[in-house]
Design an enzyme around this catalytic site. Structure first.
Site, PDB file in Angstrom:
ATOM      1  N   CYS A 152       0.837  -1.210   0.000  1.00 39.52           N
ATOM      2  CA  CYS A 152       0.000   0.000   0.000  1.00 39.52           C
ATOM      3  C   CYS A 152       0.871   1.259   0.000  1.00 39.52           C
ATOM      4  CB  CYS A 152      -0.880   0.009   1.236  1.00 39.52           C
ATOM      5  SG  CYS A 152      -1.834  -1.489   1.390  1.00 39.52           S
ATOM      6  N   ARG A 155       3.898   1.522  -7.025  1.00 43.58           N
ATOM      7  CA  ARG A 155       3.964   0.538  -5.927  1.00 43.58           C
ATOM      8  C   ARG A 155       2.975  -0.585  -6.138  1.00 43.58           C
ATOM      9  NH1 ARG A 155       6.007   2.075  -0.520  1.00 43.58           N
ATOM     10  NH2 ARG A 155       4.678   0.416   0.200  1.00 43.58           N
ATOM     11  N   TRP A 204      -3.129  -2.477  -1.750  1.00 43.19           N
ATOM     12  CA  TRP A 204      -2.725  -3.748  -2.368  1.00 43.19           C
ATOM     13  C   TRP A 204      -3.370  -4.792  -1.461  1.00 43.19           C
ATOM     14  CZ3 TRP A 204       0.326  -8.086  -1.253  1.00 43.19           C
ATOM     15  CH2 TRP A 204       0.806  -8.817  -2.358  1.00 43.19           C
ATOM     16  N   ASN A 261      -1.022   0.432   6.223  1.00 42.27           N
ATOM     17  CA  ASN A 261      -0.241  -0.494   5.405  1.00 42.27           C
ATOM     18  C   ASN A 261       0.191  -1.605   6.351  1.00 42.27           C
ATOM     19  OD1 ASN A 261       1.247  -1.733   3.459  1.00 42.27           O
ATOM     20  ND2 ASN A 261       2.867  -0.195   3.366  1.00 42.27           N
ATOM     21  N   GLY A 262      -0.021  -2.866   5.973  1.00 45.88           N
ATOM     22  CA  GLY A 262       0.397  -3.974   6.845  1.00 45.88           C
ATOM     23  C   GLY A 262      -0.776  -4.925   7.079  1.00 45.88           C
ATOM     24  N   GLU A 306      18.062 -14.016 -13.102  1.00 40.08           N
ATOM     25  CA  GLU A 306      17.563 -12.632 -13.110  1.00 40.08           C
ATOM     26  C   GLU A 306      16.904 -12.298 -14.444  1.00 40.08           C
ATOM     27  OE1 GLU A 306      16.731 -10.408 -11.307  1.00 40.08           O
ATOM     28  OE2 GLU A 306      16.762  -8.562 -12.467  1.00 40.08           O
ATOM     29  N   LYS A 334      13.032 -11.038 -14.766  1.00 36.78           N
ATOM     30  CA  LYS A 334      12.654  -9.806 -15.478  1.00 36.78           C
ATOM     31  C   LYS A 334      11.548 -10.109 -16.472  1.00 36.78           C
ATOM     32  CE  LYS A 334      13.822  -7.002 -13.459  1.00 36.78           C
ATOM     33  NZ  LYS A 334      14.250  -7.657 -12.293  1.00 36.78           N
ATOM     34  N   GLU A 384       8.067 -11.311 -14.748  1.00 38.60           N
ATOM     35  CA  GLU A 384       7.328 -10.369 -13.883  1.00 38.60           C
ATOM     36  C   GLU A 384       6.719  -9.201 -14.659  1.00 38.60           C
ATOM     37  OE1 GLU A 384       9.320  -8.028 -10.893  1.00 38.60           O
ATOM     38  OE2 GLU A 384      11.214  -8.152 -11.944  1.00 38.60           O
ATOM     39  N   HIS A 417      20.225 -33.089 -16.858  1.00 32.93           N
ATOM     40  CA  HIS A 417      19.570 -33.785 -15.730  1.00 32.93           C
ATOM     41  C   HIS A 417      18.070 -33.518 -15.693  1.00 32.93           C
ATOM     42  CE1 HIS A 417      23.542 -34.838 -14.269  1.00 32.93           C
ATOM     43  NE2 HIS A 417      23.908 -33.582 -14.485  1.00 32.93           N
ATOM     44  N   LYS A 461       6.235  -2.620  -5.646  1.00 30.72           N
ATOM     45  CA  LYS A 461       7.656  -2.264  -5.678  1.00 30.72           C
ATOM     46  C   LYS A 461       8.351  -2.662  -4.378  1.00 30.72           C
ATOM     47  CE  LYS A 461      11.452  -0.533  -7.210  1.00 30.72           C
ATOM     48  NZ  LYS A 461      12.203  -1.348  -8.198  1.00 30.72           N
TER      49      LYS A 461
HETATM   50  C1  AGP Z   1      12.520  -7.473  -8.889  1.00 23.41           C
HETATM   51  O1  AGP Z   1      12.400  -6.944 -10.182  1.00 23.41           O
HETATM   52  C2  AGP Z   1      11.229  -7.478  -8.110  1.00 23.41           C
HETATM   53  N1  AGP Z   1      10.616  -6.205  -8.094  1.00 23.41           N
HETATM   54  C3  AGP Z   1      11.392  -8.095  -6.737  1.00 23.41           C
HETATM   55  O2  AGP Z   1      11.874  -9.415  -6.905  1.00 23.41           O
HETATM   56  C4  AGP Z   1      12.350  -7.356  -5.784  1.00 23.41           C
HETATM   57  O3  AGP Z   1      13.688  -7.518  -6.213  1.00 23.41           O
HETATM   58  C5  AGP Z   1      12.203  -7.973  -4.388  1.00 23.41           C
HETATM   59  O4  AGP Z   1      10.884  -7.763  -3.959  1.00 23.41           O
HETATM   60  C6  AGP Z   1      13.185  -7.389  -3.377  1.00 23.41           C
HETATM   61  O5  AGP Z   1      12.953  -6.011  -3.249  1.00 23.41           O
HETATM   62  P1  AGP Z   1      14.044  -5.148  -2.427  1.00 23.41           P
HETATM   63  O6  AGP Z   1      15.333  -5.185  -3.212  1.00 23.41           O
HETATM   64  O7  AGP Z   1      13.464  -3.774  -2.332  1.00 23.41           O
HETATM   65  O8  AGP Z   1      14.209  -5.800  -1.080  1.00 23.41           O
END
Ligand code: AGP
Length: 614
Positions: free
Chosen positions: A2, A27, A75, A101-102, A487, A491, A494, A510, A609
């Protein structure tokens, strides 16, 4: 997670808060709302499901005035995204309005108790119990601050909470409990701001105060006072933030992610900064706060993070073990604390987090601290919780990273780990001056090389046009670039929602080789390093089974050009630096495929985010 924004002062509060929410769109959210104490002394609330445009329409149709307001982008964790579950929430007499938030972990028992006390709930959210608890305390005769403090002390879980009271139209109350998303208070001249993330209020002020876990703030236009949840006064300092508001803007770019990918030549320059002496190769990490003696006493490193940052840890393992000869154990933060880890005072606990607010990572840090480890964190957001609970820090210095998909923060965290590895190696005598000088020269050339990669004309549009409808991708890498395969796959999945899997290339035989066919493109990282020949044979195995190969190779590599179906190229660099360049084309590939699929690049579905809930 949030987004939260608040304002009190002479300006139209709703406008300030709405514009702040717009800056938090990245976010991730599924509903949004604003509450204000209007000039007539009543609380007005406007909230709706969906994008901010829906809230904007509501506000245009039925404006709310007033000089104090709070806003929220939700969220959903409890209760589906809907108008009635959107924040802010009010009590039945419309006396108070609240955003949060939480997660209220004990909301069921609290809700039952309140319903038995004749409270009626309007939503399915956990948040609403807080409103009724405060209302209950006000009815019992407690003043506003005490009513809030008593209510907050009954909550279990992590929270960031902001409350308005129509009978106290000149102040709002904020609180931070646990590691939930931050509460940053912006200090203006005769006005005060509040946000879960600084970009929401950076245009108004750079003077920030950060609430710690267990602290409450009473915020009025002329300033704020701070206490603990027990009522003890707390003195807070103001941090001057260097980030400029423009850097939190998209500018001429179509997406924040596109901008942040493109910025990496500059951001790498900032990350490197004055931290390496290019003549001697010496690394200088002033904020690491680690003596030579302490560096010599480190027996092992536990490196912990989530998502992209966890993959950065995997790259750092190669760097630190190679240069400092210290064993590094990498763990997902969400796994680390539940496996009874072997941690003691000889352990250096390295946390990587762009936001510095990721709940799983913060929880793992707490666990490591309890077991006696020294905490070092690599973070981007200045003043974040991770930074504040660490014994030493290495800032990423990339400026605000707005796109949900992390790009420039990732490459910054690789450089920070290389500098850490060099500093540790130099302190422990495992890294010679000659090797230090060689690395320093490679680091010096890196930003220009990154700029070259980002503009060298790798033909992403063609590749995106061919493959944007494929539903599966496989990414292969070996050695230090195996994490880059992970990675690259993250990318892609997501932001484009294409299923993608990263795999160590040596593992293909394997199992995964059974997947190879002409429908599933294989992205193979095949740089001219110690595992090059292995990767060549890997590509041959894929081709022998009618697989399609998109190779990532060094410029001028004719063997790969004759073997693969498509080739993305990067210049040669020191093997330990190659992941920094190798990830760039994979970021761009994911971006172009997602754009070609019409995906919501900056706000991918279901993602946020900063993941401030466990
Ligand atoms: C990565 O592109 C994602 N947004 C997500 O995996 C992110 O890296 C992860 O949530 C960790 O976030 P942080 O680096 O702010 O802790």
């Amino acid at each position: 997670m949030c987004g939260i924004v608040g304002y009190v002062g002479p300006q139209p509060a709703t406008t300030i808060v709405f514009n702040g929410l717009k800056r938090l769109e990245y976010r991730g959210y599924d509903s949004a709302g604003i509450a204000a104490v209007q000039g007539d002394g009543e609380i007005a609330v406007r909230r709706d499901e969906g994008k901010l445009i829906n809230l904007q329409t509501l506000l245009q149709q039925s404006p709310i005035n007033g000089h104090i307001a709070i806003g929220h982008t939700r969220w959903a964790t409890h209760g589906e995204p809907s108008q009635r579950n959107a924040h802010p929430h009010t009590d039945e007499s419309n006396t108070i309005a609240l955003i949060q938030n939480g997660i209220v972990e004990n909301y069921r028992s609290l809700k039952k108790e309140l319903e038995e006390n004749d409270h009626h709930f309007q939503s399915e959210t956990d948040t609403e119990v807080i409103v009724h608890l405060i209302d209950e305390n006000l009815r019992a005769g407690f003043d506003f601050i005490s009513a809030c403090r008593l209510a907050f002390n009954r909550l279990k879980g992590s929270h960031a909470i902001v409350v308005l009271n129509k009978h106290k139209p000149d102040k709002m109350i904020a609180a931070r409990l646990g590691n939930a998303g931050g509460v940053t208070i912006g200090v203006g001249d005769g006005e005060m701001f509040l946000a879960s993330d600084m970009p929401a209020i950076l245009e108004h002020t750079r003077r920030m105060i950060f609430l710690e876990d267990g602290e409450m703030a009473v915020i009025a236009a002329e300033g704020a006072t701070f206490t603990t949840l027990d009522g003890a006064k707390v003195k807070k300092s103001i941090t001057e933030i260097a980030w400029d508001p423009v850097s939190a803007e998209k500018g001429e770019y179509r997406h924040f992610m596109q901008k942040e990918i493109a910025e990496q030549a500059r951001s790498l320059t900032d990350t490197i900064g004055e931290r390496i002496d290019f003549e001697t190769g010496e690394a200088h990490l002033a904020e690491l706060n680690l003596s030579v003696e302490a560096a010599k006493n480190i027996k092992r490193i536990a490196s912990v993070a989530c998502g992209t940052s966890a993959y950065a840890c995997l790259v750092g393992k190669f760097m630190i073990e190679e240069l400092a000869r210290i064993p590094v154990e990498v763990d997902y933060a969400s796994e680390f604390r539940y496996r009874n880890p072997v941690i003691d005072h000889n352990t250096l606990f390295l946390a990587i987090s762009q936001s510095g607010e990721t709940a799983d990572t913060l929880a793992a840090m707490d666990e490591a601290k309890k077991r006696g480890a020294r905490l070092v964190s690599i973070v981007n957001v200045v003043g974040s919780m991770a930074q504040r609970i660490s014994d030493g820090i290495i800032l990423m210095r990339t400026g605000p990273e707005i796109g949900v998909a992390s790009t420039k923060a990732f490459t910054a965290s690789l450089i920070d780990q290389l500098l850490l590895a060099m500093a540790l190696g130099q302190a422990r005598g495992t890294l010679s001056p000659e090797k230090s000088y060689e690395l320093a020269q490679a680091i010096m050339a890196l930003p220009d090389q990154a700029g070259h990669v980002l503009s060298n004309g790798n033909d992403f549009e063609t590749i995106a046009n061919i493959f944007h409808e494929r539903e599966h991708f496989l990414y292969l890498g070996r050695g230090i670039n195996y994490p880059i395969a992970l990675e690259g796959a993250l990318k892609l999945k997501e932001i484009s929602y294409i299923h993608a899997e990263g795999y160590p290339a040596g593992e293909m035989k394997h199992g995964p080789i059974a997947l190879i066919d002409e429908d599933m493109p294989v992205v193979a990282i095949a740089l001219q390093d110690r595992v090059y020949e292995k990767m060549i044979s890997q590509i041959e195995q894929v081709k022998a089974r009618n697989g399609i190969v998109i190779a990532l190779a060094n410029e001028g590599d004719r063997r790969i050009a004759n073997l693969a179906d498509h080739v993305l190229t990067i210049p040669k660099t020191h093997p330990l630096l190659s992941p920094v360049l190798a990830v760039l084309p994979l970021q761009q590939l994911a971006y172009h495929l997602a754009v070609r699929r019409g995906a919501d690049v900056d706000q991918p579905r279901n993602l946020a985010k900063s993941v401030t809930v466990e």
